[in-house]
Design a protein around this motif. Structure first.
Motif, PDB file in Angstrom:
ATOM      1  N   LEU A 104       0.825  -1.210   0.000  1.00 22.60           N
ATOM      2  CA  LEU A 104       0.000   0.000   0.000  1.00 22.60           C
ATOM      3  C   LEU A 104       0.863   1.264   0.000  1.00 22.60           C
ATOM      4  O   LEU A 104       0.556   2.239  -0.687  1.00 22.60           O
ATOM      5  N   ARG A 105       1.956   1.227   0.768  1.00 20.24           N
ATOM      6  CA  ARG A 105       2.861   2.380   0.805  1.00 20.24           C
ATOM      7  C   ARG A 105       3.529   2.590  -0.557  1.00 20.24           C
ATOM      8  O   ARG A 105       3.607   3.709  -1.060  1.00 20.24           O
ATOM      9  N   LEU A 106       3.974   1.508  -1.180  1.00 14.19           N
ATOM     10  CA  LEU A 106       4.624   1.606  -2.497  1.00 14.19           C
ATOM     11  C   LEU A 106       3.652   2.096  -3.571  1.00 14.19           C
ATOM     12  O   LEU A 106       4.017   2.910  -4.424  1.00 14.19           O
ATOM     13  N   VAL A 107       2.424   1.604  -3.540  1.00 14.38           N
ATOM     14  CA  VAL A 107       1.421   2.034  -4.523  1.00 14.38           C
ATOM     15  C   VAL A 107       1.119   3.516  -4.349  1.00 14.38           C
ATOM     16  O   VAL A 107       0.991   4.256  -5.329  1.00 14.38           O
ATOM     17  N   GLU A 108       1.034   3.957  -3.104  1.00 16.29           N
ATOM     18  CA  GLU A 108       0.806   5.394  -2.858  1.00 16.29           C
ATOM     19  C   GLU A 108       1.972   6.213  -3.421  1.00 16.29           C
ATOM     20  O   GLU A 108       1.759   7.226  -4.089  1.00 16.29           O
ATOM     21  N   GLU A 109       3.188   5.770  -3.179  1.00 22.01           N
ATOM     22  CA  GLU A 109       4.377   6.459  -3.697  1.00 22.01           C
ATOM     23  C   GLU A 109       4.365   6.459  -5.234  1.00 22.01           C
ATOM     24  O   GLU A 109       4.644   7.476  -5.869  1.00 22.01           O
ATOM     25  N   PHE A 110       4.021   5.318  -5.824  1.00 21.95           N
ATOM     26  CA  PHE A 110       3.937   5.199  -7.280  1.00 21.95           C
ATOM     27  C   PHE A 110       2.908   6.173  -7.841  1.00 21.95           C
ATOM     28  O   PHE A 110       3.165   6.870  -8.824  1.00 21.95           O
ATOM     29  N   ASN A 111       1.734   6.211  -7.205  1.00 18.72           N
ATOM     30  CA  ASN A 111       0.661   7.082  -7.706  1.00 18.72           C
ATOM     31  C   ASN A 111       1.026   8.560  -7.617  1.00 18.72           C
ATOM     32  O   ASN A 111       0.692   9.335  -8.514  1.00 18.72           O
ATOM     33  N   ILE A 112       1.707   8.960  -6.568  1.00 22.87           N
ATOM     34  CA  ILE A 112       2.134  10.356  -6.429  1.00 22.87           C
ATOM     35  C   ILE A 112       3.116  10.708  -7.539  1.00 22.87           C
ATOM     36  O   ILE A 112       2.989  11.740  -8.203  1.00 22.87           O
ATOM     37  N   LEU A 113       4.086   9.830  -7.764  1.00 21.41           N
ATOM     38  CA  LEU A 113       5.077  10.070  -8.808  1.00 21.41           C
ATOM     39  C   LEU A 113       4.445  10.001 -10.198  1.00 21.41           C
ATOM     40  O   LEU A 113       4.760  10.797 -11.081  1.00 21.41           O
ATOM     41  N   HIS A 114       3.525   9.067 -10.387  1.00 21.92           N
ATOM     42  CA  HIS A 114       2.843   8.933 -11.677  1.00 21.92           C
ATOM     43  C   HIS A 114       2.036  10.194 -11.989  1.00 21.92           C
ATOM     44  O   HIS A 114       2.021  10.666 -13.123  1.00 21.92           O
ATOM     45  N   GLU A 115       1.360  10.728 -10.985  1.00 20.03           N
ATOM     46  CA  GLU A 115       0.590  11.953 -11.193  1.00 20.03           C
ATOM     47  C   GLU A 115       1.514  13.126 -11.521  1.00 20.03           C
ATOM     48  O   GLU A 115       1.207  13.943 -12.386  1.00 20.03           O
ATOM     49  N   LYS A 116       2.643  13.191 -10.847  1.00 19.48           N
ATOM     50  CA  LYS A 116       3.623  14.244 -11.134  1.00 19.48           C
ATOM     51  C   LYS A 116       4.108  14.127 -12.579  1.00 19.48           C
ATOM     52  O   LYS A 116       4.176  15.123 -13.302  1.00 19.48           O
ATOM     53  N   LYS A 117       4.418  12.915 -13.016  1.00 21.50           N
ATOM     54  CA  LYS A 117       4.862  12.692 -14.396  1.00 21.50           C
ATOM     55  C   LYS A 117       3.740  13.044 -15.370  1.00 21.50           C
ATOM     56  O   LYS A 117       3.956  13.670 -16.396  1.00 21.50           O
ATOM     57  N   TYR A 118       2.532  12.638 -15.042  1.00 19.89           N
ATOM     58  CA  TYR A 118       1.373  12.931 -15.888  1.00 19.89           C
ATOM     59  C   TYR A 118       1.193  14.446 -16.034  1.00 19.89           C
ATOM     60  O   TYR A 118       0.931  14.939 -17.115  1.00 19.89           O
ATOM     61  N   ASN A 119       1.383  15.167 -14.937  1.00 17.42           N
ATOM     62  CA  ASN A 119       1.248  16.625 -14.985  1.00 17.42           C
ATOM     63  C   ASN A 119       2.363  17.281 -15.796  1.00 17.42           C
ATOM     64  O   ASN A 119       2.173  18.373 -16.336  1.00 17.42           O
ATOM     65  N   LEU A 120       3.525  16.651 -15.880  1.00 16.84           N
ATOM     66  CA  LEU A 120       4.621  17.164 -16.705  1.00 16.84           C
ATOM     67  C   LEU A 120       4.361  16.945 -18.187  1.00 16.84           C
ATOM     68  O   LEU A 120       4.850  17.691 -19.023  1.00 16.84           O
ATOM     69  N   SER A 121       3.617  15.893 -18.491  1.00 18.91           N
ATOM     70  CA  SER A 121       3.415  15.532 -19.893  1.00 18.91           C
ATOM     71  C   SER A 121       2.337  16.398 -20.529  1.00 18.91           C
ATOM     72  O   SER A 121       1.583  17.089 -19.852  1.00 18.91           O
ATOM     73  N   ILE A 122       2.308  16.349 -21.843  1.00 22.68           N
ATOM     74  CA  ILE A 122       1.311  17.122 -22.578  1.00 22.68           C
ATOM     75  C   ILE A 122       0.235  16.205 -23.148  1.00 22.68           C
ATOM     76  O   ILE A 122      -0.518  16.571 -24.015  1.00 22.68           O
ATOM     77  N   VAL A 123       0.183  14.989 -22.619  1.00 26.04           N
ATOM     78  CA  VAL A 123      -0.781  14.008 -23.073  1.00 26.04           C
ATOM     79  C   VAL A 123      -2.117  14.251 -22.375  1.00 26.04           C
ATOM     80  O   VAL A 123      -2.162  14.476 -21.176  1.00 26.04           O
ATOM     81  N   VAL A 124      -3.181  14.199 -23.145  1.00 28.84           N
ATOM     82  CA  VAL A 124      -4.517  14.305 -22.580  1.00 28.84           C
ATOM     83  C   VAL A 124      -5.082  12.899 -22.544  1.00 28.84           C
ATOM     84  O   VAL A 124      -5.084  12.199 -23.546  1.00 28.84           O
TER      85      VAL A 124
END
Length: 146
Positions: A104-124
């Motif tokens: 659960l801790r790793l998934v939370e960490e993954f999701n935070i980083l994934h959202e950060k990466k998603y926000n950096l990208s220009i993909v909709v």
């Protein structure tokens, strides 16, 4: 050459020099800054991708084999952020053989980083998926489509 022609040439020369100076002063510096930003952006994206891969390897280790004896041992957790506050997919695991706290801790960490990466990208992207019901079937936790 007469004085009038010399004056006009001097003015034109001054305009050309001023234009070149302005161009190099503004646009070339802006282009260099833009190249630097894109280079940093590319490095940040690569770094994020590398971190996500590393965390995903740890998640798979903590997930275990999803073995189960009953339905109550089966769980699903959203992984990978998408728009609409939903998830890209759902990870099925069992409380019987997973390291649930670490998972659960790793998934939370993954999701935070994934959202950060998603926000950096220009993909909709589209909204994510809804979780499917989770069952214990033949000793393994599985998701069954609705």
């Amino acid at each position: 050459m007469n004085n009038k022609a010399t004056t006009i040439l001097t003015i034109l020369f001054t305009i050309v020099i001023a234009s070149v100076t302005i161009y190099y002063g503004f646009f070339v510096d802006d282009q260099a800054e833009l190249r630097k930003k894109w280079f940093n952006y590319g490095n940040e994206m690569k770094r994020s991708e590398s971190q996500l891969t590393s965390i995903m390897n740890d998640i798979q280790m903590a997930q275990g084999s999803s073995s189960c004896d009953t339905h109550s041992q089966c769980r699903a957790i959203g992984i990978g952020s998408k728009t609409c506050k939903e998830f890209k997919e759902y990870l099925v695991y069992s409380t019987k053989d997973s390291n649930e706290t670490r998972l659960l801790r790793l998934v939370e960490e993954f999701n935070i980083l994934h959202e950060k990466k998603y926000n950096l990208s220009i993909v909709v992207s589209q909204c994510g998926t809804k979780p499917a019901p989770i069952y214990c079937v033949d000793g393994r936790c599985v998701a069954r489509p609705r």
